[in-house]
Design an enzyme around this catalytic site. Sequence first.
Site, PDB file in Angstrom:
ATOM      1  N   GLU A 121     -42.683  10.541 -57.287  1.00 44.43           N
ATOM      2  CA  GLU A 121     -42.975  10.899 -55.903  1.00 44.43           C
ATOM      3  C   GLU A 121     -43.354  12.370 -55.781  1.00 44.43           C
ATOM      4  O   GLU A 121     -42.643  13.258 -56.259  1.00 44.43           O
ATOM      5  CB  GLU A 121     -41.743  10.596 -55.026  1.00 44.43           C
ATOM      6  CG  GLU A 121     -41.966  10.940 -53.555  1.00 44.43           C
ATOM      7  CD  GLU A 121     -40.957  10.300 -52.608  1.00 44.43           C
ATOM      8  OE1 GLU A 121     -40.147   9.452 -53.047  1.00 44.43           O
ATOM      9  OE2 GLU A 121     -40.990  10.661 -51.412  1.00 44.43           O
ATOM     10  N   GLU A 147     -32.428   6.891 -58.161  1.00 49.49           N
ATOM     11  CA  GLU A 147     -33.092   8.191 -58.294  1.00 49.49           C
ATOM     12  C   GLU A 147     -32.423   9.039 -59.369  1.00 49.49           C
ATOM     13  O   GLU A 147     -31.188   9.078 -59.454  1.00 49.49           O
ATOM     14  CB  GLU A 147     -33.046   8.940 -56.954  1.00 49.49           C
ATOM     15  CG  GLU A 147     -33.806   8.219 -55.857  1.00 49.49           C
ATOM     16  CD  GLU A 147     -33.770   8.975 -54.522  1.00 49.49           C
ATOM     17  OE1 GLU A 147     -33.234  10.105 -54.469  1.00 49.49           O
ATOM     18  OE2 GLU A 147     -34.281   8.418 -53.535  1.00 49.49           O
ATOM     19  N   ASP A 203     -33.368  -0.406 -53.339  1.00 53.89           N
ATOM     20  CA  ASP A 203     -32.794   0.915 -53.656  1.00 53.89           C
ATOM     21  C   ASP A 203     -31.274   0.874 -53.651  1.00 53.89           C
ATOM     22  O   ASP A 203     -30.658   0.350 -52.712  1.00 53.89           O
ATOM     23  CB  ASP A 203     -33.225   1.934 -52.589  1.00 53.89           C
ATOM     24  CG  ASP A 203     -34.484   2.677 -52.974  1.00 53.89           C
ATOM     25  OD1 ASP A 203     -34.798   2.756 -54.176  1.00 53.89           O
ATOM     26  OD2 ASP A 203     -35.160   3.181 -52.052  1.00 53.89           O
ATOM     27  N   LYS A 220     -33.542  -0.041 -57.823  1.00 54.99           N
ATOM     28  CA  LYS A 220     -34.145   1.259 -58.123  1.00 54.99           C
ATOM     29  C   LYS A 220     -33.094   2.322 -57.838  1.00 54.99           C
ATOM     30  O   LYS A 220     -32.311   2.182 -56.900  1.00 54.99           O
ATOM     31  CB  LYS A 220     -35.398   1.492 -57.265  1.00 54.99           C
ATOM     32  CG  LYS A 220     -36.000   2.894 -57.400  1.00 54.99           C
ATOM     33  CD  LYS A 220     -37.402   2.981 -56.840  1.00 54.99           C
ATOM     34  CE  LYS A 220     -37.491   3.297 -55.367  1.00 54.99           C
ATOM     35  NZ  LYS A 220     -36.817   4.524 -54.921  1.00 54.99           N
ATOM     36  N   ASP A 229     -34.501   2.800 -49.409  1.00 57.93           N
ATOM     37  CA  ASP A 229     -33.482   3.419 -48.549  1.00 57.93           C
ATOM     38  C   ASP A 229     -34.143   4.252 -47.452  1.00 57.93           C
ATOM     39  O   ASP A 229     -33.474   4.807 -46.587  1.00 57.93           O
ATOM     40  CB  ASP A 229     -32.459   4.220 -49.363  1.00 57.93           C
ATOM     41  CG  ASP A 229     -33.097   5.323 -50.184  1.00 57.93           C
ATOM     42  OD1 ASP A 229     -34.336   5.454 -50.179  1.00 57.93           O
ATOM     43  OD2 ASP A 229     -32.338   6.058 -50.853  1.00 57.93           O
ATOM     44  N   SER A 230     -35.489   4.284 -47.450  1.00 60.98           N
ATOM     45  CA  SER A 230     -36.219   4.854 -46.307  1.00 60.98           C
ATOM     46  C   SER A 230     -35.939   4.035 -45.050  1.00 60.98           C
ATOM     47  O   SER A 230     -36.283   4.462 -43.946  1.00 60.98           O
ATOM     48  CB  SER A 230     -37.722   4.907 -46.596  1.00 60.98           C
ATOM     49  OG  SER A 230     -38.188   3.659 -47.086  1.00 60.98           O
TER      50      SER A 230
HETATM   51  O1  KIV Z   1     -37.143   4.469 -50.022  1.00 62.99           O
HETATM   52  C1  KIV Z   1     -38.372   4.480 -50.205  1.00 62.99           C
HETATM   53  O2  KIV Z   1     -39.167   4.117 -49.336  1.00 62.99           O
HETATM   54  C2  KIV Z   1     -38.867   4.954 -51.500  1.00 62.99           C
HETATM   55  C3  KIV Z   1     -40.356   5.112 -51.644  1.00 62.99           C
HETATM   56  C4  KIV Z   1     -40.802   6.312 -50.923  1.00 62.99           C
HETATM   57  C5  KIV Z   1     -40.765   5.119 -53.052  1.00 62.99           C
HETATM   58  O3  KIV Z   1     -38.111   5.213 -52.380  1.00 62.99           O
END
Ligand code: KIV
Length: 270
Positions: free
Chosen positions: A188, A121, A89, A119, A50-51
């Site tokens: 992280e 959080e 994510d 994934k 989600d980055s």
């Molecule tokens: O969204 C992302 O890029 C991440 C990584 C920093 C692990 O969750």
Amino acid sequence: MAKTEFKKVTTHTLHEMKMRGEKISMLTAYDFSFAKIIDDAQIDVILVGDSASNVMAGHISTLPITLDQMIYHAQSVIRAIDRALVVVDLPFGSYQGDSKEALKSAIRIMKESGAHAIKLEGGAEVIESVKRILSAGIPVMGHLGLTPQSIFKFGTYTVRAKEEAEANKLRTDAKLLEEAGCFGIVLEKIPADLAKEVTDSLNIPVIGIGAGAGVDGQVLVLHDLLGITKEFNPRFLRRYLNLYDSVKGAVENYIKDVKSQDFPNDKEQY
Ligand code: KIV
């Protein structure tokens, strides 16, 4: 020419890699072209993170990206890959607080993109969602430590779990995620000693970002590794290119050639 045959990476492969002490490489990708390059380079895991909210859409946090947008990025990545395991994510707001909603979101990602895993959080707070998603046969990766979807709660991007109470919660959450059936966990920005201790205490692979060398693998945001993002300079980041300057220089040269009528020359036209 015959296409090179690769053995596809699965969650089982990652477990075997941990068992034999082979480090796992993981990078983010959000589009077809970069996903193809890093898959051809034989990255083990591609994270459609989600980055994307930051590096693709220009938001200041990961919070605004939507489930539809994550699915769009995941579809583009999936079209490119032959070998890597693709993890996507679950975006902010698509799984917290309602495990049925979480399952619906995860199913949409798997069905509409063809991704291999999701994934999310958090630990105890999201364990019902983790369990419900797993019950549908969808592989889940956890993410603890500095969880960017909680950035407004933390108020800062500094190292997490330096205090014993937070470190203890992280230890407990990691165990909970493993016991629930997660196939791996991202840690992280936490102290390296704590990350190593957690890694050694678990049978599932632990992938670190800013979590030191004692974990089972490393993940970075591709745009950071390539030096496309210039302002982001945490200690844990190793840049392998300075693509921002290379691309800017190439575009400046192109502009110069167009203006001076050097481009196109006789050979570059019909
Ligand atoms: O969204 C992302 O890029 C991440 C990584 C920093 C692990 O969750």
